[in-house]
Design a protein around this motif. Sequence first.
Motif, short mmCIF file in Angstrom:
data_model
loop_
_atom_site.label_atom_id
_atom_site.label_comp_id
_atom_site.label_asym_id
_atom_site.label_seq_id
_atom_site.Cartn_x
_atom_site.Cartn_y
_atom_site.Cartn_z
N GLY A 204 1.02 -1.15 -0.12
CA GLY A 204 -0.26 -0.16 -0.07
C GLY A 204 0.73 1.61 -0.42
N PRO A 205 0.81 1.78 1.28
CA PRO A 205 1.46 3.61 0.80
C PRO A 205 3.09 2.86 1.29
CG PRO A 205 -0.06 3.15 3.04
CD PRO A 205 -0.29 1.54 2.03
N LEU A 206 3.25 3.97 0.10
CA LEU A 206 5.39 3.73 0.06
C LEU A 206 5.92 3.55 1.72
CD1 LEU A 206 7.60 4.29 -1.04
CD2 LEU A 206 7.22 6.92 -0.99
N GLU A 207 5.26 4.98 2.62
CA GLU A 207 5.42 3.87 4.27
C GLU A 207 6.31 2.41 4.14
OE1 GLU A 207 3.53 5.68 7.89
OE2 GLU A 207 5.13 5.09 9.13
N ASN A 208 4.61 1.91 3.70
CA ASN A 208 4.41 0.29 4.15
C ASN A 208 5.90 -0.44 3.67
OD1 ASN A 208 2.22 0.77 6.31
ND2 ASN A 208 0.85 -0.27 5.05
N ARG A 209 5.78 0.29 1.62
CA ARG A 209 6.58 -0.17 0.92
C ARG A 209 8.06 -0.37 1.47
NH1 ARG A 209 3.63 2.50 -1.93
NH2 ARG A 209 5.56 3.27 -3.76
N LEU A 210 8.54 0.51 2.18
CA LEU A 210 10.09 1.10 2.54
C LEU A 210 9.66 0.15 4.17
CD1 LEU A 210 9.97 4.39 2.41
CD2 LEU A 210 11.62 2.86 0.32
N ARG A 211 8.66 -0.55 4.45
CA ARG A 211 9.28 -1.41 5.66
C ARG A 211 9.88 -2.31 5.91
NH1 ARG A 211 5.59 -1.12 10.14
NH2 ARG A 211 3.95 -0.14 8.15
N LEU A 212 10.60 -3.25 4.75
CA LEU A 212 11.14 -4.50 4.83
C LEU A 212 12.67 -3.17 4.89
CD1 LEU A 212 11.78 -7.39 4.63
CD2 LEU A 212 11.75 -7.05 2.37
N TYR A 213 12.63 -2.71 3.67
CA TYR A 213 14.60 -1.84 4.07
C TYR A 213 14.60 -1.79 5.43
CZ TYR A 213 14.16 -0.84 -1.19
OH TYR A 213 13.94 -0.39 -2.26
N ARG A 214 13.27 -0.68 5.89
CA ARG A 214 13.23 -0.37 7.19
C ARG A 214 14.23 -1.17 8.75
NH1 ARG A 214 9.31 3.34 6.83
NH2 ARG A 214 7.77 1.51 7.27
N GLU A 215 13.15 -2.26 8.16
CA GLU A 215 13.23 -3.82 9.31
C GLU A 215 14.91 -4.13 9.05
OE1 GLU A 215 8.92 -5.01 9.49
OE2 GLU A 215 10.37 -6.91 9.01
N ILE A 216 15.75 -3.94 7.75
CA ILE A 216 16.58 -5.09 7.60
C ILE A 216 17.58 -4.03 7.56
CG2 ILE A 216 18.45 -5.21 5.93
CD1 ILE A 216 16.00 -6.67 4.13
N LEU A 217 18.08 -2.81 7.22
CA LEU A 217 18.57 -1.62 7.88
C LEU A 217 18.96 -1.63 9.91
CD1 LEU A 217 18.18 1.03 5.47
CD2 LEU A 217 19.76 -0.19 5.18
N LEU A 218 17.65 -1.63 10.27
CA LEU A 218 18.08 -1.28 11.84
C LEU A 218 18.69 -2.60 12.38
CD1 LEU A 218 14.59 0.51 12.49
CD2 LEU A 218 17.26 1.50 11.95
N ALA A 219 17.79 -3.99 11.62
CA ALA A 219 18.20 -5.40 11.80
C ALA A 219 19.73 -5.16 11.95
CB ALA A 219 17.45 -6.22 11.90
N VAL A 220 20.30 -5.24 10.43
CA VAL A 220 21.89 -5.31 10.40
C VAL A 220 23.19 -4.42 11.07
CG1 VAL A 220 23.51 -4.82 8.77
CG2 VAL A 220 20.95 -5.95 7.78
N ARG A 221 22.49 -2.57 11.19
CA ARG A 221 22.74 -1.98 12.48
C ARG A 221 22.76 -2.61 13.64
NH1 ARG A 221 26.77 0.08 11.99
NH2 ARG A 221 26.28 2.46 10.37
N ALA A 222 22.22 -2.96 14.11
CA ALA A 222 21.80 -3.53 15.64
C ALA A 222 23.58 -4.70 15.65
CB ALA A 222 20.77 -3.92 15.66
N ALA A 223 23.35 -5.06 15.00
CA ALA A 223 24.15 -6.83 15.04
C ALA A 223 25.58 -6.69 14.48
CB ALA A 223 23.88 -7.27 13.67
N VAL A 224 26.03 -5.42 13.66
CA VAL A 224 26.93 -5.26 13.62
C VAL A 224 27.94 -3.98 14.26
CG1 VAL A 224 26.94 -6.20 11.22
CG2 VAL A 224 26.48 -3.38 11.38
N GLY A 225 27.03 -3.22 15.06
CA GLY A 225 28.04 -1.83 15.53
C GLY A 225 27.79 -0.62 14.51
#
Length: 369
Positions: A204-225
């Motif tokens: 649906g809206p752009l914010e939702n279509r960007l959700r996977l990017y957000r989840e991956i980027l945040l999770a990767v950052r949290a894991a690698v420091g």
Amino acid sequence: MTLEHSPLFSPAKIGAFTVKNRLAIAPMIRVSADNAGFMTQAMAQYYREFAEAGFGLIITEGLYTDKRFSQTYRYQPGLSDIEQAKSWQPLIASVNDSNTLLIAQLMHGGALSQHNKYRDHTLAPSPVRPLGKQMTFYYGQGQYALPEQMTTQDIQEAVEGFVAAAVNAKASGFHGVEIHGANGYLLDQFLTPYTNQRSDLYGGPLENRLRLYREILLAVRAAVGDDFIVGVRFSQKKVNDSEHLWPEAIEAAWQTFTMAKNCKVDYIHTTEPQASAPAFANSPSLAALAKHYSGLPVIANGGIVNGEQALDVLENQEADFIAIGRAALANPRWAEAVRHGKTLHAFDYDMFKPLANLESAKSYFQTRI
Ligand SMILES: Cc1cc2nc3c(=O)[nH]c(=O)nc-3n(C[C@H](O)[C@H](O)[C@H](O)COP(=O)(O)O)c2cc1C
């Protein structure tokens, strides 16, 4: 003209690292790994030459992230376990000797997967058959498969794959990772309305279509420091759709690049057919918009063949780094040639006949001499 004393050869920072100059190798799949997804000696030699010839940054070809649905091409290298990651260590040792940074591009093909030794079907945001035909120079043939729609569990597993691959990259000595959010692959399939017809929180809206990017980027950052580079690549065009434009145009650029900044990425990499062309009617280029909305270091890619063009992008303050693709395949020592004002060869698609691998390129160069 020698560009030795130009800004192209001045250092600049990405995250915690200083890159010795503004020249990067663009990520390019060469379908030349072994069947276990390991880097080969021929690949190490291919990448080493870019480092020895003076590129400040090498972004690897897209490496698959898990042993589920990410693999996209036959003989594509992976980072899905620590052994695959460690197969890059001989190269990492030599790029360190050249003071070149090595970034692993993390890629999930989604519906564009043409070959996956771990699974016999493909997954995507929605069950939509991709446009176009599989790429024959990557061993493909005919239509793409009709993908199955990803469940929330599948999405979660894809995120976990990116995180594990990033951790493997860090453990084996890479300087960072680039999340492949461009060119029609899985993340871009979520961003694009015609491949994402979901009605849940990912559609649906752009914010939702960007959700996977957000989840991956945040999770990767949290894991690698914070002491490890995390970048992200965006495009409008796709390997199977050279016409696509972001439907929300400038609004999409604003939301997308702000999202990347909020996820604490270290750089944004934009690719367009011509790096400096307006992204939308009467707008700045995608690279310039990325810089404007994120304030982050930006790598611009697309259609740059010589040093003067690269310098223009820097001097117009559209980007901080320039990624060179095909021009560097035609001239592996492109950075050195530009530095000293030497002649460059034009890129020729014959290099990819019959395959876009290192073997075909070797035969091509033997006949060029
Ligand atoms: C053989 C080949 C393989 C490519 N593989 C990738 C890839 O793995 N990941 C990616 O993001 N882009 C990939 N690309 C796109 C390039 O990174 C780059 O965006 C494109 O070639 C345009 O830049 P250029 O005009 O400098 O060649 C590939 C391009 C080529 C020619």
